[in-house]
Every structure is written in structure tokens, then in C-alpha cells.
Design a protein around this motif. Structure first.
Motif, PDB file in Angstrom:
ATOM      1  N   VAL A  37      48.099  59.070  29.012  1.00 23.98           N
ATOM      2  CA  VAL A  37      48.467  58.312  28.047  1.00 23.98           C
ATOM      3  C   VAL A  37      50.046  58.666  28.101  1.00 23.98           C
ATOM      4  O   VAL A  37      50.415  59.811  27.539  1.00 23.98           O
ATOM      5  CB  VAL A  37      47.931  58.584  26.680  1.00 23.98           C
ATOM      6  N   SER A  38      50.792  57.883  28.557  1.00 27.96           N
ATOM      7  CA  SER A  38      52.202  58.238  28.810  1.00 27.96           C
ATOM      8  C   SER A  38      53.207  57.979  27.525  1.00 27.96           C
ATOM      9  O   SER A  38      53.911  58.952  27.132  1.00 27.96           O
ATOM     10  CB  SER A  38      53.078  57.678  29.880  1.00 27.96           C
ATOM     11  N   LYS A  39      52.827  56.822  26.634  1.00 30.30           N
ATOM     12  CA  LYS A  39      53.703  56.865  25.389  1.00 30.30           C
ATOM     13  C   LYS A  39      52.512  56.281  24.385  1.00 30.30           C
ATOM     14  O   LYS A  39      51.739  55.195  24.801  1.00 30.30           O
ATOM     15  CB  LYS A  39      54.910  56.154  25.943  1.00 30.30           C
ATOM     16  N   VAL A  40      52.898  56.343  23.259  1.00 30.10           N
ATOM     17  CA  VAL A  40      52.263  55.600  21.972  1.00 30.10           C
ATOM     18  C   VAL A  40      53.369  55.391  21.111  1.00 30.10           C
ATOM     19  O   VAL A  40      54.180  56.359  20.666  1.00 30.10           O
ATOM     20  CB  VAL A  40      51.180  56.538  21.423  1.00 30.10           C
ATOM     21  N   SER A  41      53.690  54.150  20.877  1.00 28.56           N
ATOM     22  CA  SER A  41      54.835  53.590  20.023  1.00 28.56           C
ATOM     23  C   SER A  41      53.919  52.840  18.791  1.00 28.56           C
ATOM     24  O   SER A  41      52.968  51.836  19.163  1.00 28.56           O
ATOM     25  CB  SER A  41      55.833  52.908  20.743  1.00 28.56           C
ATOM     26  N   VAL A  42      54.318  53.319  17.492  1.00 26.86           N
ATOM     27  CA  VAL A  42      53.605  52.762  16.508  1.00 26.86           C
ATOM     28  C   VAL A  42      54.474  51.811  15.751  1.00 26.86           C
ATOM     29  O   VAL A  42      55.762  52.133  15.453  1.00 26.86           O
ATOM     30  CB  VAL A  42      53.129  53.782  15.541  1.00 26.86           C
ATOM     31  N   THR A  43      54.270  50.701  15.148  1.00 25.64           N
ATOM     32  CA  THR A  43      55.076  49.847  14.304  1.00 25.64           C
ATOM     33  C   THR A  43      55.552  50.315  12.960  1.00 25.64           C
ATOM     34  O   THR A  43      54.628  51.389  12.827  1.00 25.64           O
ATOM     35  CB  THR A  43      54.478  48.579  14.116  1.00 25.64           C
ATOM     36  N   THR A  44      56.450  49.598  12.313  1.00 21.42           N
ATOM     37  CA  THR A  44      56.912  50.511  11.325  1.00 21.42           C
ATOM     38  C   THR A  44      55.913  50.264  10.085  1.00 21.42           C
ATOM     39  O   THR A  44      56.091  51.288   9.395  1.00 21.42           O
ATOM     40  CB  THR A  44      58.463  49.759  10.972  1.00 21.42           C
ATOM     41  N   ASP A  45      55.032  49.457  10.073  1.00 19.91           N
ATOM     42  CA  ASP A  45      54.088  49.411   8.946  1.00 19.91           C
ATOM     43  C   ASP A  45      52.937  50.309   9.244  1.00 19.91           C
ATOM     44  O   ASP A  45      51.815  50.011   8.523  1.00 19.91           O
ATOM     45  CB  ASP A  45      53.731  48.001   8.598  1.00 19.91           C
ATOM     46  N   LEU A  46      52.929  50.765  10.569  1.00 19.37           N
ATOM     47  CA  LEU A  46      51.824  51.532  10.862  1.00 19.37           C
ATOM     48  C   LEU A  46      50.469  50.830  11.094  1.00 19.37           C
ATOM     49  O   LEU A  46      49.538  51.461  11.180  1.00 19.37           O
ATOM     50  CB  LEU A  46      51.437  52.750  10.020  1.00 19.37           C
ATOM     51  N   GLY A  47      50.719  49.669  11.464  1.00 15.76           N
ATOM     52  CA  GLY A  47      49.486  48.829  11.542  1.00 15.76           C
ATOM     53  C   GLY A  47      48.995  48.682  13.198  1.00 15.76           C
ATOM     54  O   GLY A  47      47.997  48.410  13.208  1.00 15.76           O
ATOM     55  N   VAL A  48      49.969  48.871  13.798  1.00 18.36           N
ATOM     56  CA  VAL A  48      49.568  48.553  15.358  1.00 18.36           C
ATOM     57  C   VAL A  48      50.191  49.640  16.158  1.00 18.36           C
ATOM     58  O   VAL A  48      51.486  50.178  15.924  1.00 18.36           O
ATOM     59  CB  VAL A  48      50.207  47.219  15.925  1.00 18.36           C
ATOM     60  N   ALA A  49      49.565  49.975  17.344  1.00 17.88           N
ATOM     61  CA  ALA A  49      49.954  51.262  18.063  1.00 17.88           C
ATOM     62  C   ALA A  49      49.745  50.681  19.733  1.00 17.88           C
ATOM     63  O   ALA A  49      48.815  50.331  19.822  1.00 17.88           O
ATOM     64  CB  ALA A  49      49.131  52.426  17.761  1.00 17.88           C
ATOM     65  N   ARG A  50      50.916  50.663  20.203  1.00 20.29           N
ATOM     66  CA  ARG A  50      51.103  50.194  21.641  1.00 20.29           C
ATOM     67  C   ARG A  50      50.749  51.740  22.391  1.00 20.29           C
ATOM     68  O   ARG A  50      51.467  52.486  22.273  1.00 20.29           O
ATOM     69  CB  ARG A  50      52.447  49.575  21.932  1.00 20.29           C
ATOM     70  N   VAL A  51      49.750  51.631  23.164  1.00 18.35           N
ATOM     71  CA  VAL A  51      49.450  52.598  24.033  1.00 18.35           C
ATOM     72  C   VAL A  51      49.553  52.299  25.483  1.00 18.35           C
ATOM     73  O   VAL A  51      49.061  51.417  26.235  1.00 18.35           O
ATOM     74  CB  VAL A  51      47.771  52.966  23.750  1.00 18.35           C
TER      75      VAL A  51
END
Length: 130
Positions: A37-51
Motif C-alpha cells: 500500500v503506497s498511499k492512503v488519502s482520507v477525505t476531509t469528512d473521513l468518509g472515504v479513503a483512497r488506497v
């Protein structure tokens, strides 16, 4: 711009997702396959994580991505069991292939002179005449 909370949650998710995915690879007896897993970015509302996943060998990347997406409920459940003390709700996961290594390799080849457009005119796009 990511806040400190988003970064911390992303790093917790990244660490646990690596353990889950590599554990599944070992459990299924898949040899000659590396998933990271090279990166995990989480949206500001913590509802979605892009892996973003890096898969080696690269030719199996799309196949592995489809397998991971089909097993997403199981992965999310395992993840929720691991982070239940840190997070109230686990974000929805969306998986992507990280192609940054291919991009870096193209830049390295261009800088090394392997793809010199001066010597090989076929690498240049043809100019369109209007």
C-alpha cells in the motif's frame, strides 16, 4: 491540503491494510507476488479513503485490483476489527493501482538518453498543419 488528523488516520489505515493484504497473499499461498500500500488519502469528512496499491509483477496488477475490490467487504471488516479502538467508523475504501513507479522509470529512461527524441524522431508527436 490534508490535516494532521487525516494524515494520522491514513497512516493507521495504511499499516493495517498492508498487514491484511499481505496476510491474504500468504494464506492463499500465492508465490512471486508482492502487494504494498503506497498511499492512503482520507477525505476531509473521513468518509472515504483512497488506497493506492503497488503490485509486483506489474502485469498482474489489474487482476489483483479486481480481486481486492471483490473482497472489499471482508477487508473492511478485518480493518474495522483492527482499528475499532482508534476510529468510530471505518471509511469506505476505494482501491486504485499506483503507477508512480512506471512514471519514474520513464523519466529515468529519458534522462539516461535511452529515449532521445533528437536521435529518434519517431518519439516526437507529428505537428498538425492547419
Amino acid at each position: 491540503m490534508e490535516t494532521n488528523r487525516q494524515k494520522k488516520i491514513g497512516s493507521v489505515l495504511q499499516k493495517d491494510l498492508v498487514d491484511i493484504l499481505q496476510g491474504e497473499v500468504r494464506k492463499n499461498g500465492l508465490s512471486n507476488l508482492v502487494i504494498s500500500v503506497s498511499k492512503v488519502s482520507v477525505t476531509t469528512d473521513l468518509g472515504v479513503a483512497r488506497v493506492y496499491l503497488s503490485v509486483f509483477p506489474q502485469n498482474k496488477a489489474q487482476e489483483i485490483l479486481e480481486a481486492v475490490k471483490s473482497n472489499m467487504p471482508l477487508i473492511k471488516h478485518d480493518l474495522s476489527q483492527r482499528v475499532k479502538l482508534q476510529l468510530r467508523k471505518v471509511p469506505n475504501l476505494s482501491f486504485y493501482i499506483d503507477d508512480s513507479l512506471d512514471y519514474i522509470e520513464k523519466i529515468d529512461n529519458a534522462l539516461a538518453g535511452k529515449e532521445n527524441p533528437i536521435e529518434n524522431r519517431e518519439l516526437l508527436d507529428k505537428r498538425k498543419k492547419f
